[in-house]
Each structure stands twice: as structure tokens, then as C-alpha cells.
Design a protein around this motif. Structure first.
Motif, PDB file in Angstrom:
ATOM      1  N   GLN A 107      75.957  33.172 -18.678  1.00 50.45           N
ATOM      2  CA  GLN A 107      75.621  31.889 -19.294  1.00 50.45           C
ATOM      3  C   GLN A 107      75.624  30.829 -18.203  1.00 50.45           C
ATOM      4  O   GLN A 107      76.609  30.686 -17.474  1.00 50.45           O
ATOM      5  N   VAL A 108      74.518  30.097 -18.074  1.00 43.70           N
ATOM      6  CA  VAL A 108      74.395  29.032 -17.083  1.00 43.70           C
ATOM      7  C   VAL A 108      74.148  27.725 -17.819  1.00 43.70           C
ATOM      8  O   VAL A 108      73.217  27.624 -18.623  1.00 43.70           O
ATOM      9  N   ASP A 109      74.994  26.745 -17.553  1.00 41.11           N
ATOM     10  CA  ASP A 109      74.815  25.408 -18.108  1.00 41.11           C
ATOM     11  C   ASP A 109      74.702  24.425 -16.958  1.00 41.11           C
ATOM     12  O   ASP A 109      75.596  24.340 -16.112  1.00 41.11           O
ATOM     13  N   TYR A 110      73.595  23.692 -16.929  1.00 39.06           N
ATOM     14  CA  TYR A 110      73.364  22.677 -15.904  1.00 39.06           C
ATOM     15  C   TYR A 110      73.673  21.329 -16.523  1.00 39.06           C
ATOM     16  O   TYR A 110      73.119  20.962 -17.557  1.00 39.06           O
ATOM     17  N   ILE A 111      74.592  20.594 -15.886  1.00 41.90           N
ATOM     18  CA  ILE A 111      74.969  19.273 -16.377  1.00 41.90           C
ATOM     19  C   ILE A 111      74.530  18.253 -15.329  1.00 41.90           C
ATOM     20  O   ILE A 111      75.228  18.032 -14.332  1.00 41.90           O
ATOM     21  N   PRO A 112      73.340  17.650 -15.522  1.00 40.85           N
ATOM     22  CA  PRO A 112      72.882  16.636 -14.575  1.00 40.85           C
ATOM     23  C   PRO A 112      73.698  15.357 -14.749  1.00 40.85           C
ATOM     24  O   PRO A 112      74.170  15.052 -15.853  1.00 40.85           O
ATOM     25  N   GLU A 113      73.881  14.635 -13.659  1.00 35.28           N
ATOM     26  CA  GLU A 113      74.661  13.395 -13.691  1.00 35.28           C
ATOM     27  C   GLU A 113      75.978  13.609 -14.432  1.00 35.28           C
ATOM     28  O   GLU A 113      76.350  12.840 -15.312  1.00 35.28           O
ATOM     29  N   ALA A 114      76.694  14.655 -14.035  1.00 34.68           N
ATOM     30  CA  ALA A 114      77.947  15.031 -14.692  1.00 34.68           C
ATOM     31  C   ALA A 114      79.002  13.936 -14.561  1.00 34.68           C
ATOM     32  O   ALA A 114      79.860  13.786 -15.427  1.00 34.68           O
ATOM     33  N   PHE A 115      78.929  13.189 -13.470  1.00 34.11           N
ATOM     34  CA  PHE A 115      79.850  12.061 -13.289  1.00 34.11           C
ATOM     35  C   PHE A 115      79.249  11.105 -12.277  1.00 34.11           C
ATOM     36  O   PHE A 115      78.309  11.432 -11.567  1.00 34.11           O
TER      37      PHE A 115
END
Length: 122
Positions: A107-115
Motif C-alpha cells: 500500500q502506497v499513500d502519497y501525502i503532498p504538502e504533508a507539512f
């Protein structure tokens, strides 16, 4: 699988995912002293500092939840060194790729602008 092997495999998977989505690799495992950036990517007219977190089940939290305030501060400090050393002119964005390795399933989750970097008031 050892923790270092899990992390390396997760980085390989994250890099493949990012390249498949139009990003270009600038640096991998870039170091300045004790500071490290997992992946530095180019895309969408900016530089993406990408932290990769990889875990295997059973999970009590998701891998991305391990990017806490201390880790974020270390990433910002490392990114500041990278920006200065490479004379980066583009906007810099902090992203997280969360990878869960579960046998044949990944499972791959990409979180752009995570912080966003926060200036220290002290």
C-alpha cells in the motif's frame, strides 16, 4: 526482514511510484552531517523533499504518523542545508510517502504538502 531492509525496500517502492507519476529524482539519501533527506524530487515546477516511512503489519498507526514534530524539524533543517548547497531557487514542498509492506500486497499513500516549515519563535 530487517528494519534497514524494510526501509530500503519502501524507498525503492516510493521512488518508483513518484517516477511513475512524473517526478524526476534529484537526490536520494542526501546527507549533511547527521541530517538526511530520503528523496529530493523535481515536479510541478518545484522541489519536493520526500520523507518515506515504511512499516509491516500488524500496525497500530500508519507509517506517515511517525513523521512527528521532531522529525519535521530535522527535515526542515536538512532541507535548508540542501537548498543552500544546491542554490535551489524553486519553491520547496515537504511530502511524505507512506508504504505498508504486507507480503504480496503493498500500500502506497502519497501525502503532498504533508507539512509546512514553522519558524522557531526562540
Amino acid at each position: 526482514m530487517k528494519k534497514s531492509e524494510t526501509g530500503r525496500r519502501g524507498e525503492d517502492i516510493a521512488l518508483e511510484w513518484l517516477l511513475g507519476h512524473g517526478f524526476r529524482l534529484l537526490d536520494r539519501n542526501w546527507r549533511s552531517g547527521h541530517k538526511e533527506l530520503d528523496l529530493v524530487m523535481a515536479g510541478e515546477g518545484r522541489v519536493h523533499v520526500v520523507e518515506v516511512k515504511t512499516m509491516t503489519p500488524p500496525l497500530l498507526i500508519q507509517p506517515y504518523e511517525k513523521v512527528d514534530a521532531i522529525k519535521r524539524a530535522r527535515l526542515v533543517a536538512a532541507a535548508n542545508h540542501y537548498i543552500a548547497e544546491h542554490r535551489v531557487q524553486e519553491e520547496v514542498q515537504f511530502d511524505v510517502v507512506s508504504v505498508v509492506l504486507d507480503g504480496e500486497n503493498t500500500q502506497v499513500d502519497y501525502i503532498p504538502e504533508a507539512f509546512y516549515p514553522i519558524k522557531n519563535k526562540y
